[in-house]
Design a protein around this motif. Sequence first.
Motif, PDB file in Angstrom:
ATOM      1  N   GLU A 312       0.732  -1.183  -0.078  1.00 38.90           N
ATOM      2  CA  GLU A 312       0.094   0.068  -0.282  1.00 38.90           C
ATOM      3  C   GLU A 312       0.946   1.142   0.188  1.00 38.90           C
ATOM      4  OE1 GLU A 312      -2.921   0.404   3.224  1.00 38.90           O
ATOM      5  OE2 GLU A 312      -2.781   2.562   3.168  1.00 38.90           O
ATOM      6  N   ILE A 315       2.321   1.731  -3.373  1.00 39.77           N
ATOM      7  CA  ILE A 315       1.339   2.373  -4.363  1.00 39.77           C
ATOM      8  C   ILE A 315       1.280   3.784  -3.972  1.00 39.77           C
ATOM      9  CG2 ILE A 315      -1.183   2.411  -5.053  1.00 39.77           C
ATOM     10  CD1 ILE A 315      -1.188  -0.533  -3.896  1.00 39.77           C
ATOM     11  N   ARG A 316       0.866   4.278  -2.828  1.00 36.77           N
ATOM     12  CA  ARG A 316       0.797   5.624  -2.536  1.00 36.77           C
ATOM     13  C   ARG A 316       1.946   6.407  -2.924  1.00 36.77           C
ATOM     14  NH1 ARG A 316      -3.384   6.726   1.222  1.00 36.77           N
ATOM     15  NH2 ARG A 316      -4.102   5.000   1.880  1.00 36.77           N
ATOM     16  N   LEU A 317       3.244   5.843  -2.619  1.00 33.94           N
ATOM     17  CA  LEU A 317       4.504   6.453  -2.989  1.00 33.94           C
ATOM     18  C   LEU A 317       4.619   6.598  -4.672  1.00 33.94           C
ATOM     19  CD1 LEU A 317       7.128   5.088  -0.630  1.00 33.94           C
ATOM     20  CD2 LEU A 317       6.217   7.349  -0.479  1.00 33.94           C
ATOM     21  N   ALA A 318       4.285   5.384  -5.080  1.00 37.69           N
ATOM     22  CA  ALA A 318       4.227   5.621  -6.834  1.00 37.69           C
ATOM     23  C   ALA A 318       3.385   6.613  -7.593  1.00 37.69           C
ATOM     24  CB  ALA A 318       3.924   4.277  -7.343  1.00 37.69           C
ATOM     25  N   ILE A 319       2.106   6.642  -7.012  1.00 41.26           N
ATOM     26  CA  ILE A 319       1.120   7.587  -7.398  1.00 41.26           C
ATOM     27  C   ILE A 319       1.299   9.283  -6.948  1.00 41.26           C
ATOM     28  CG2 ILE A 319      -0.332   6.092  -7.808  1.00 41.26           C
ATOM     29  CD1 ILE A 319      -1.954   6.948  -5.720  1.00 41.26           C
ATOM     30  N   GLY A 320       2.566   9.497  -6.076  1.00 35.82           N
ATOM     31  CA  GLY A 320       2.828  10.689  -5.796  1.00 35.82           C
ATOM     32  C   GLY A 320       2.908  10.988  -4.274  1.00 35.82           C
ATOM     33  N   ALA A 321       2.572  10.306  -3.359  1.00 38.72           N
ATOM     34  CA  ALA A 321       2.731  10.631  -2.036  1.00 38.72           C
ATOM     35  C   ALA A 321       4.110  11.042  -1.804  1.00 38.72           C
ATOM     36  CB  ALA A 321       2.095   9.411  -1.094  1.00 38.72           C
ATOM     37  N   HIS A 322       4.214  12.188  -1.017  1.00 37.64           N
ATOM     38  CA  HIS A 322       5.678  12.283  -0.527  1.00 37.64           C
ATOM     39  C   HIS A 322       5.958  11.812   0.815  1.00 37.64           C
ATOM     40  CE1 HIS A 322       5.941  16.485  -2.430  1.00 37.64           C
ATOM     41  NE2 HIS A 322       5.506  15.593  -3.278  1.00 37.64           N
ATOM     42  N   HIS A 325       3.648  12.701   3.596  1.00 37.92           N
ATOM     43  CA  HIS A 325       2.309  12.092   3.709  1.00 37.92           C
ATOM     44  C   HIS A 325       2.165  10.671   4.353  1.00 37.92           C
ATOM     45  CE1 HIS A 325       1.798  14.788  -0.072  1.00 37.92           C
ATOM     46  NE2 HIS A 325       1.295  15.299   1.028  1.00 37.92           N
ATOM     47  N   PRO A 398       9.781   2.796  -3.139  1.00 39.19           N
ATOM     48  CA  PRO A 398       8.624   2.761  -3.979  1.00 39.19           C
ATOM     49  C   PRO A 398       8.918   1.446  -4.751  1.00 39.19           C
ATOM     50  CG  PRO A 398       9.500   4.995  -4.596  1.00 39.19           C
ATOM     51  CD  PRO A 398      10.251   4.354  -3.543  1.00 39.19           C
ATOM     52  N   ILE A 399       9.808   1.354  -5.291  1.00 36.70           N
ATOM     53  CA  ILE A 399       9.922   0.029  -6.151  1.00 36.70           C
ATOM     54  C   ILE A 399      10.045  -1.270  -5.268  1.00 36.70           C
ATOM     55  CG2 ILE A 399      11.658  -1.075  -8.000  1.00 36.70           C
ATOM     56  CD1 ILE A 399      12.663   1.807  -8.432  1.00 36.70           C
ATOM     57  N   LEU A 402       6.681  -1.905  -3.846  1.00 36.16           N
ATOM     58  CA  LEU A 402       5.695  -2.401  -4.648  1.00 36.16           C
ATOM     59  C   LEU A 402       5.884  -3.781  -5.041  1.00 36.16           C
ATOM     60  CD1 LEU A 402       5.399   0.498  -7.457  1.00 36.16           C
ATOM     61  CD2 LEU A 402       3.603  -0.522  -6.046  1.00 36.16           C
TER      62      LEU A 402
ATOM     63  N   LEU B  59      10.391   6.495 -11.016  1.00 38.95           N
ATOM     64  CA  LEU B  59      10.745   5.648  -9.597  1.00 38.95           C
ATOM     65  C   LEU B  59      11.855   5.311  -9.339  1.00 38.95           C
ATOM     66  CD1 LEU B  59       7.680   3.235 -10.183  1.00 38.95           C
ATOM     67  CD2 LEU B  59       7.992   4.832  -8.289  1.00 38.95           C
ATOM     68  N   ASN B  80      11.045  13.564  -3.318  1.00 35.87           N
ATOM     69  CA  ASN B  80       9.826  14.304  -3.213  1.00 35.87           C
ATOM     70  C   ASN B  80       9.609  14.908  -4.605  1.00 35.87           C
ATOM     71  OD1 ASN B  80       9.339  13.333  -0.725  1.00 35.87           O
ATOM     72  ND2 ASN B  80      10.210  15.186   0.500  1.00 35.87           N
ATOM     73  N   ALA B  83       8.382  12.427  -6.685  1.00 35.46           N
ATOM     74  CA  ALA B  83       6.979  12.076  -6.361  1.00 35.46           C
ATOM     75  C   ALA B  83       6.049  12.853  -6.895  1.00 35.46           C
ATOM     76  CB  ALA B  83       6.894  12.142  -4.713  1.00 35.46           C
ATOM     77  N   ARG B  86       5.650  12.367 -10.477  1.00 38.15           N
ATOM     78  CA  ARG B  86       4.826  11.314 -10.942  1.00 38.15           C
ATOM     79  C   ARG B  86       3.351  11.796 -10.886  1.00 38.15           C
ATOM     80  NH1 ARG B  86       8.742   8.541  -7.682  1.00 38.15           N
ATOM     81  NH2 ARG B  86       7.280   8.586  -5.973  1.00 38.15           N
ATOM     82  N   ASN B  87       3.163  12.324  -9.445  1.00 43.89           N
ATOM     83  CA  ASN B  87       1.615  12.718  -9.178  1.00 43.89           C
ATOM     84  C   ASN B  87       1.165  13.658 -10.190  1.00 43.89           C
ATOM     85  OD1 ASN B  87      -0.153  14.775  -7.249  1.00 43.89           O
ATOM     86  ND2 ASN B  87      -0.444  12.651  -7.103  1.00 43.89           N
ATOM     87  N   PHE B  92       0.359   5.024 -13.260  1.00 51.17           N
ATOM     88  CA  PHE B  92       0.911   3.708 -13.370  1.00 51.17           C
ATOM     89  C   PHE B  92      -0.123   2.519 -13.252  1.00 51.17           C
ATOM     90  CE2 PHE B  92       4.254   6.296 -11.561  1.00 51.17           C
ATOM     91  CZ  PHE B  92       5.310   5.482 -12.041  1.00 51.17           C
ATOM     92  N   LEU B 100      -5.811  -0.575  -3.131  1.00 44.94           N
ATOM     93  CA  LEU B 100      -5.918  -0.779  -2.044  1.00 44.94           C
ATOM     94  C   LEU B 100      -7.045  -1.803  -1.437  1.00 44.94           C
ATOM     95  CD1 LEU B 100      -5.470   2.659  -0.434  1.00 44.94           C
ATOM     96  CD2 LEU B 100      -3.801   0.936  -1.113  1.00 44.94           C
ATOM     97  N   TYR B 115      -3.211  13.308  -2.900  1.00 43.58           N
ATOM     98  CA  TYR B 115      -1.985  14.026  -2.510  1.00 43.58           C
ATOM     99  C   TYR B 115      -1.744  15.291  -3.422  1.00 43.58           C
ATOM    100  CZ  TYR B 115      -1.100   9.757  -0.073  1.00 43.58           C
ATOM    101  OH  TYR B 115      -1.325   8.535   0.655  1.00 43.58           O
TER     102      TYR B 115
END
Lengths: 405, 234
Positions: A312, A315-322, A325, A398-399, A402, B59, B80, B83, B86-87, B92, B100, B115
């Motif tokens: 989880e 996933i969060r890191l991959a889609i842009g969480a810092h 967060h 993140p890699i 995942l 990544l 960051n 990140a 990516r955001n 992906f 989740l 985010y």
Amino acid sequence: MIWETVRLSLLSVRRNVLRSFLTLLGIVIGVAAVIAMLTIGSGTTEKVKADISKLGSNLLVVRPGRPAGPGGPGGLDQATRPLGSKELAALVAHLSGARAISPASQKQVRVIFSTESLTSGVTGTDSAYLDARDWKLVSGRPFSDSENRSGTGVCLIGETVRQQFFGAGDPEGEIIRVNRTSCKIIGLLEPKGYTGFGQDQDNVVLMPLAAYQRRIAGNRDIDSIYVAADDRTPTTELLPRVEDILRDARRIPPDREDDFSIRDMTQIADAMASATTTMTGMLGAVAGVSLLVGGIGIMNIMLVSVTERTREIGIRLAIGAHEKHILIQFLVEATVLSLLGGLIGILIGLTLAGLASLTLAIPFAPSPAVILLAVGFSALIGMVFGFFPALRGARLDPIDALRHE
Amino acid sequence: MSGSRLITFDKVWKSYGQGEATVHALAGVDLAIRSGEFVAIMGPSGSGKSTAMNIIGCLDTPTAGTYSFMGIDAGRLDRNRRAMLRNLYVGFVFQGYNLLPRTTAVENVELPLIYRGVAARERHDLAMKALAEVGLVGREHHTPAELSGGQQQRVAIARAIVTRPTLLVADEPTGNLDTARTHEIMELLTRLNTELGLTIAMVTHEADVAFYAGRTIRFLDGHVASDAVNLEVV
């Protein structure tokens, strides 16, 4: 963002009900223990204070025998001279600052009415006794001076004695037998209840001292003298005066120690109250340790949670969480968890304290300060013990996260 | 193939380990992908294709050489900043869907918007729209466990496109699906590529899946072994 995170963490708490419950348990038990201990403790302190004030406020009690102290037993030893009318007369004549001075001698004696019998604390005293001990009459009258002097067979009885012999009826004018002598009831004492040590203060019969000495004790001794200070005189000031008068009356040379003791009930009350407060603090500290254990439980579960939710996090890191967060998410989750545990713990703790106050007959004394402290402390525990796991989660690659199975 | 350069690899190296034990997953790769392209990346395991994909998706960073994404030197950015990149620009899609668990489809799709700091109402609307685009109307409040593999992958695609990214990185998106489902998902990706102009980089094992793309890059031992336009023949 923060509210969003709080909402998400509540969702996560709900999604893992069992695990959340088990995590909470440690905090719940810890907070409940602290709250219950401190609440029961302060109730006990109040009870002790109230009990001792029942003995009479601003009261000095004189007894024969050396004072109890370090290095040896106090109370009666072989050389003890009893107190007598001489000492009483000296105090009455010379002591200033006293509201009431009263002698009392006491013995457990069988009391009989009709076919009923009861072993009761029979006290020989005078009419000043009621004043000295802040005791009132529900009905009837105190001993008259002539009754005091002549030792007439009259008595005042406590509530327990009345119930045993007369039920709810009016005891006045009835004749009871105390030991082998009869005595007429002239009044009923106000109920005082039990002392903190389980002694029934209402199982008593009061009679004039002269009557007691002649008919029950068979001697002229006085067991104790009660001296109640008036409103302007603190007991600490009164005590040395009493000591001086008694040393004089008993002709104790200056190089000898007192052969009597004077107990200050106010000081005893304070000492006992502070003892129970210390006890409360200690119990609270022990309960606090269990709160700490609860905090370690939170850390443990949060570490498991971070490991379990590595994907989880990925996933969060991959889609842009810092990093922050993820850190905040797990920190808030830990804090919400422990806060929730704290709130449940407070409810349980107060319930326990309430039950205890019912069964132990002590006042229910919840303290808002203690409750606030418990809430703050449980939130703090969540943050402190949640930080390390949260940081670990936030620092994940993140890699790798995942790829984690 | 008329778009501007979106992705450029300039002598990109990616090495693991030290000294004698050093392994070069990428050994000086040069590569360019223009915006609007649909590229399939193939190669045996250990060929470096996954490493290349991770770098393309911001990544991972190269050990040496330059990776430029939208003209930005993405290989030199910190965690960051990548990140953020990516955001804002990358979506992906994974082989294992990576939704989740115990979270509804619409909540999963909303995730990248959280985010971005998008307000709850707008987030919900955008997520519902994205789910409609991938053909999941009526399944918005199902959790992954209540959805089939194909449907889960559609949720994942909706999550990837809800931010209107420039680039979609798909790592074996059909690896867990049967033939019919594979066909549906590939049709969906093709449509997103042509209709939205979304640039897609997709890793796959299967030649018929790769054929949906306009171009196939084959990796072998850390090098690009072949790079060719797919011919429009049956």
